[in-house]
Every structure is written in structure tokens, then in C-alpha cells.
Design a protein around this motif. Structure first.
Motif, PDB file in Angstrom:
ATOM      1  N   GLY A  63      32.014   6.876  54.967  1.00 33.92           N
ATOM      2  CA  GLY A  63      33.413   6.944  54.557  1.00 33.92           C
ATOM      3  C   GLY A  63      33.879   5.763  53.731  1.00 33.92           C
ATOM      4  N   VAL A  64      33.013   5.308  52.832  1.00 34.58           N
ATOM      5  CA  VAL A  64      33.410   4.223  51.934  1.00 34.58           C
ATOM      6  C   VAL A  64      34.075   4.834  50.702  1.00 34.58           C
ATOM      7  N   TYR A  65      35.192   4.255  50.287  1.00 34.04           N
ATOM      8  CA  TYR A  65      35.932   4.798  49.151  1.00 34.04           C
ATOM      9  C   TYR A  65      35.332   4.346  47.825  1.00 34.04           C
ATOM     10  N   ALA A  66      35.047   5.330  46.960  1.00 33.02           N
ATOM     11  CA  ALA A  66      34.497   5.025  45.641  1.00 33.02           C
ATOM     12  C   ALA A  66      35.575   4.441  44.729  1.00 33.02           C
ATOM     13  N   SER A  67      36.815   4.878  44.920  1.00 34.90           N
ATOM     14  CA  SER A  67      37.885   4.438  44.024  1.00 34.90           C
ATOM     15  C   SER A  67      38.497   3.106  44.467  1.00 34.90           C
ATOM     16  N   LEU A  68      37.942   2.519  45.526  1.00 34.31           N
ATOM     17  CA  LEU A  68      38.401   1.195  45.975  1.00 34.31           C
ATOM     18  C   LEU A  68      37.229   0.215  45.868  1.00 34.31           C
ATOM     19  N   MET A 103      46.703   1.236  46.357  1.00 26.23           N
ATOM     20  CA  MET A 103      45.472   1.335  47.131  1.00 26.23           C
ATOM     21  C   MET A 103      45.546   2.515  48.094  1.00 26.23           C
ATOM     22  N   ASP A 146      29.222   9.726  57.413  1.00 32.54           N
ATOM     23  CA  ASP A 146      28.791   9.484  56.024  1.00 32.54           C
ATOM     24  C   ASP A 146      29.292   8.122  55.528  1.00 32.54           C
ATOM     25  N   GLU A 158      38.897  -4.045  48.712  1.00 32.46           N
ATOM     26  CA  GLU A 158      39.999  -3.117  49.001  1.00 32.46           C
ATOM     27  C   GLU A 158      39.654  -2.196  50.172  1.00 32.46           C
ATOM     28  N   LEU A 207      42.094  -2.020  53.344  1.00 33.44           N
ATOM     29  CA  LEU A 207      42.897  -0.790  53.452  1.00 33.44           C
ATOM     30  C   LEU A 207      43.502  -0.553  54.841  1.00 33.44           C
ATOM     31  N   LEU A 247      40.234  10.745  56.117  1.00 36.02           N
ATOM     32  CA  LEU A 247      39.637   9.448  56.433  1.00 36.02           C
ATOM     33  C   LEU A 247      40.707   8.350  56.433  1.00 36.02           C
TER      34      LEU A 247
END
Lengths: 290, 235
Positions: free
Chosen positions: B91-96, A167, B89, B100, B104, A178
Motif C-alpha cells: 500500500g505504498v502510494y505512487a503519487s506520493l 497530499m 500489497d 510524503e 500522510l 487505504l
């Protein structure tokens, strides 16, 4: 029919070397932003170290599958700590040049010590001959290489998708700054990730040792194809690296069988088509293709 | 102020290469306060917030968080010290996955919300927990970004324009969350262009112009001068 199957397994075995190595390349690029030009040389070193260990201390193929990647991991850690680290803050081009220089150095050192004629490596007895499935006869070693590599790819995939480490690696790959602001010490993961990527190239080298000619130059052509693999799969995409690795292996095998003069060109035609249709690669996201 | 402020900034300058983006900024936020930064685009609001988080490093001056100078502290240590970051923006993760994304960042204090509490407060996140982070709508992603720092137990939230581009109903929800955070003793520093919204959630306001704090207003003054401020902001 049997012929097609032969080329398929041959392609998947060759693709295994690409898939494992590209996986390492993709993970390193993702977290460090470094395009490791020395990846082909590390693949070569994996094979050379396996051959030398067999010759000098009698370390066989099976233990080499574990020992050589560990040695290559240590080598990766050393390279990252002493060289790569200092250039990370600069333009990525500097590390590309550094690893390019490292490639020349490693290749020439191996040539100087072991010559250019190639080192011998015998495959273990159980992996010789052919597997017979009814009317089908498949070369045992190629089947083994494919199954083993696929297993390793699945394990790495699970490491990336099912664990906290994975992760963090995914988050650092997507947006490193970030991740820092969310309390992740990205810097702490840089060294082990680099070592892990190098170890995968080393593992591909061990698997190639009984199968390919072990020479100082075996990584030189390999790295060029590896870059095509990574572009086809999508820069920084882990799944893409694996799928494109096997795909390129297949294209290469069928190309060599039916159009030997075009075999190499076919790979780059495939790359050009993929880039035209999907600039970020088969599994790449637009934002990682910056 | 009776006790030492939670965040104290003294004489902060920030640069982008040769260009100076902040000039001698002085600012304090007490524990339990909600404070906004208002100003036109380019006034230095985001640079100021990023400097507090440690994402903008080219700064000089004093930056005290709970009495400790953090101006040289790396961002990940500031997060672990209790600063919670919500990027402009989102800052949300696309790959999570959604879950997750929530899991994180490490838990940093005993104020941390358990995952169950997060899902109770944000049912939409519970429904979509296995979905990829960026498959959520803009408003849902903002909820996720805020929920993510609430789960860590961050003692002070830094929100960069949490209402930007969102539908009124979502803006109201975000207002409710910020008031809820304040009621439970949380501290918030946020950038807000929406003057009406700012007046409903905050205790005090800093007006920035050309990289400096030009005025510090409490909520009564701020509300009284809303028309004038709107004109200043060019709205």
C-alpha cells in the motif's frame, strides 16, 4: 511567422478554458470517482452569472473573477450535499446520469430565463486592443487569458504538490480505502473538492464571457471536447488535464486556420491516437485507468 | 490474562454478499503480545484482519479494541484510535514521495516515532526520501509501509503477510523490526504463511481453517508441531 504566432496565442487562450475546466473535472473524478457531465453547464453558468451580475448590480470583470468562482463553489457544495452524495455508494454510472440530467435542467432553465440569443459582455478597457512587441501584435485579451489561466494552474499544482491538503487529495485519488485505513477521513474532503472543481469551471466561464457568445448552449459542445481533453491527459491526472487542455486548444486553433472542416475531427483523431499508443493517457497511470 | 486484552473478538461473522467468510471467530490479543494468524489461502485470515481495521464492513459480532466496541466505527477512526495498517500489497502510494508516504497518516499517540528516528532505523528511506513511493524495491516498500505506521505511534500493528515474496535478508530485517516493536511494548497481529518465521517473532498463534479458529497455540506447542502444521498448510 506572425500568423503562426497569432494562431498559437489564440489556441492557448481557447486551451485555457479547457485546461481550467479539465483540472476541475480531473480533481472531482480523482477524489469522488464521479465523471461530472454537468461540468460544461457549470462553465456556461460561470459566464451567465458574470453577465447577469454585470447587468444587474454592475459587478465588473475583475471582481467577477473572484466572486463568480465563489458563487460556483457554493453551488457545487449544494449539488454535492443534496444530490451527488447520495449516489456515491452506487455504481458511478448513476452520478454520470444524474449530472447529465442536471445539465439538461440547467441549460433549459437558462434558456427560459435569458433566451437563446446570447447575453452581452464587454471586456474591460485595459484588455482591449493589441500588445505590440516590436513587429509582433498580439490581442491583449487572449494573452491575458493565457497568462492568468497558467498562473491559476500553477497555483493549483502547488496546492496539490506542496500542501498537506494536496497530499491527502493525491492519496485519496490513488487509493481511497487505504487512505481511510491510515486515518484519513476521506469523506470530509469530498464536498470541498467537488465545490472546488465546479469553481474552476465557473472561473473558465468568467474568462470566456468577454470572448465567446454567452448562450445556454455554450457548454454543450464544450463538455464533449473536455472529455477528449481528460482522456488525452489521462483520467484523474492533474498535470495531464492542464497539458492536454492547452494542447487541444492549439490543435483546435490551427485546425480552424488551416483545415476548418476538420478542426473538430482533429481533436478526436488526436484522442484516438493517444488512446491507441498510451491507453491511460499522456500522464495517466495504468492503475487509475481501471 | 491479568488485564483486559487490547483486542477482543467474540463471535465474529463476515460475509461477501451471500457467502460467509468468517464463522464465529473468537480471538484475543493482550497488550505487548505478538500474535500470528496462520492458515491456508482462503481460510479467512485477510478478511479477519480487514474486518479488524474496518476495511471489510459486512460483519456481525463483537470487536473490542481497548474495551470499546468498534464494529460500527469507520476505518479512519479506528486508525486514529491506535490501529496501524500494513496492507498485503504494502500500500505504498505512487503519487506520493517516500517522505510524503511517511507523513500522510496522522500521529495518534505519544509512542510515535519522529521522522529522524525513522530515518535512523531505515537509512534506505532517508536516501530515497524525495523519490516516488513505488520506485522503491519490494523489500524497501515493505520497510516504508511498516515505518509509516511506526511514525503514527499506532498501539497495535496489523500486518498482512509482511514477509511475502521477500528475500531472506529482508525477512530477517522485518523480524528484527517486529521484535524491536515488541520490546518497546508494542502489540502486533500479523498474518504469516512462513511457519519458521512466525515461530521466531510471535508469542501465540491462531490456526484458521474455513473461516473459523480451529486452534490456539503458544509458541512452544507451535514449534513442536511445525512439521504437522506445514503439512496442514500444504507446504
Amino acid at each position: 511567422m506572425n500568423e503562426v504566432l497569432q494562431y498559437t496565442i489564440q489556441g492557448l487562450a481557447a486551451g485555457s478554458f479547457y485546461a481550467l475546466s479539465a483540472l476541475g473535472l480531473a480533481i472531482i473524478f480523482g477524489v469522488l470517482g464521479v465523471v461530472n457531465f454537468a461540468h460544461g453547464a457549470c462553465y456556461m453558468l460561470g459566464a451567465v452569472v458574470a453577465a447577469v451580475l454585470l447587468d444587474t448590480v454592475g459587478l465588473g470583470f475583475w471582481p467577477a473573477l473572484l466572486v463568480v468562482p465563489l458563487i460556483m463553489f457554493a453551488f457545487g457544495v449544494l449539488i454535492e450535499r443534496t444530490l451527488v452524495r447520495w449516489l456515491l455508494a452506487l455504481d458511478p454510472l448513476y452520478n454520470f446520469l444524474l449530472t447529465f440530467g442536471l445539465t439538461l435542467l440547467l441549460v433549459d432553465l437558462v434558456k427560459r430565463r435569458y433566451g437563446v440569443s446570447g447575453l452581452p459582455y464587454e471586456r474591460p478597457d485595459v484588455l482591449r486592443g493589441q500588445i505590440e512587441l516590436g513587429a509582433l501584435r498580439l490581442p491583449t485579451y487572449q494573452v491575458f487569458v493565457f497568462v492568468f489561466s497558467l498562473l491559476v494552474c500553477v497555483l493549483v499544482w502547488m496546492l496539490m504538490t506542496r500542501t498537506r491538503i494536496g497530499m491527502i487529495v493525491r492519496a485519496s485519488t490513488e487509493r481511497s480505502d487505504l487512505a481511510q485505513a491510515l486515518g484519513i477521513n476521506v469523506g470530509r474532503w469530498v464536498t470541498p473538492v467537488f465545490g472546488f472543481g465546479i469553481a474552476l469551471a465557473g472561473l473558465a466561464g468568467v474568462l470566456a464571457a468577454p470572448f465567446r457568445a454567452i448562450t445556454a448552449d455554450m457548454g454543450s459542445n464544450f463538455i464533449i471536447i473536455l472529455f477528449a481533453v481528460v482522456v488525452i491527459g489521462g483520467l484523474g491526472s492533474i498535470l495531464g488535464a492542464v497539458v492536454a487542455g492547452f494542447l487541444v486548444g492549439l490543435v483546435e486553433a490551427f485546425g480552424q486556420a488551416y483545415a476548418p472542416t476538420f478542426a473538430q475531427i482533429l481533436i478526436f483523431v488526436l484522442m484516438a491516437v493517444v488512446v491507441l499508443v498510451r491507453p491511460a493517457g499522456l500522464f495517466g497511470r495504468e492503475e487509475t485507468a481501471r | 490474562m491479568p488485564e483486559a486484552p487490547m483486542l477482543e473478538i467474540r463471535g465474529l461473522d463476515a460475509f461477501y454478499g451471500e457467502a460467509q467468510a468468517l464463522r464465529g471467530v473468537d480471538l484475543t490479543v493482550a497488550e505487548g503480545e505478538v500474535v500470528t494468524l496462520v492458515g491456508r489461502n482462503g481460510a479467512g485470515k485477510t478478511t479477519l484482519l480487514r474486518s479488524v481495521m474496518g476495511l471489510h464492513r459486512q460483519v456481525t459480532g463483537e470487536l473490542l479494541f481497548e474495551g470499546r466496541d468498534i464494529v460500527r466505527t469507520p476505518a479512519h477512526k479506528r486508525a486514529r484510535a491506535g490501529l496501524g495498517w500494513v496492507q498485503d500489497d504494502r500500500g505504498v502510494y505512487a503519487s506520493l514521495t517516500v517522505e510524503e508516504n511517511l507523513l500522510l497518516p496522522p500521529v495518534v499517540s505519544d509512542r510515535a516515532w519522529a521522522l529522524d528516528k525513522v530515518y535512523e532505523a531505515f537509512p534506505v528511506l532517508a536516501d530515497r526520501r524525495r523519490a516516488g513511493g513505488t520506485t522503491l524495491s519490494g523489500g524497501e516498500q515493505q520497510m516504508l509501509a511498516i515505518a509509516r505506521v511506526l511514525r503514527t505511534g499506532a498501539r497495535m500493528l496489523l500486518l498482512d503477510e509482511p514477509t511475502e515474496g521477500l528475500a531472506p535478508v529482508i525477512v530477517r530485517q522485518i523480524g528484527d523490526i517486529i521484535r524491536q516493536v515488541k520490546e518497546s511494548g508494542g502489540t502486533v497481529l500479523l498474518i504469516e504463511q512462513n511457519v519458521k518465521f512466525a515461530a521466531t517473532v510471535a508469542d501465540r498463534h491462531y490456526l484458521l481453517a474455513q473461516g473459523s479458529v480451529v486452534e490456539s497455540l503458544d509458541n512452544a506447542e507451535f514449534s513442536a508441531r511445525q512439521a504437522e502444521l506445514l503439512q496442514h498448510l500444504g507446504m
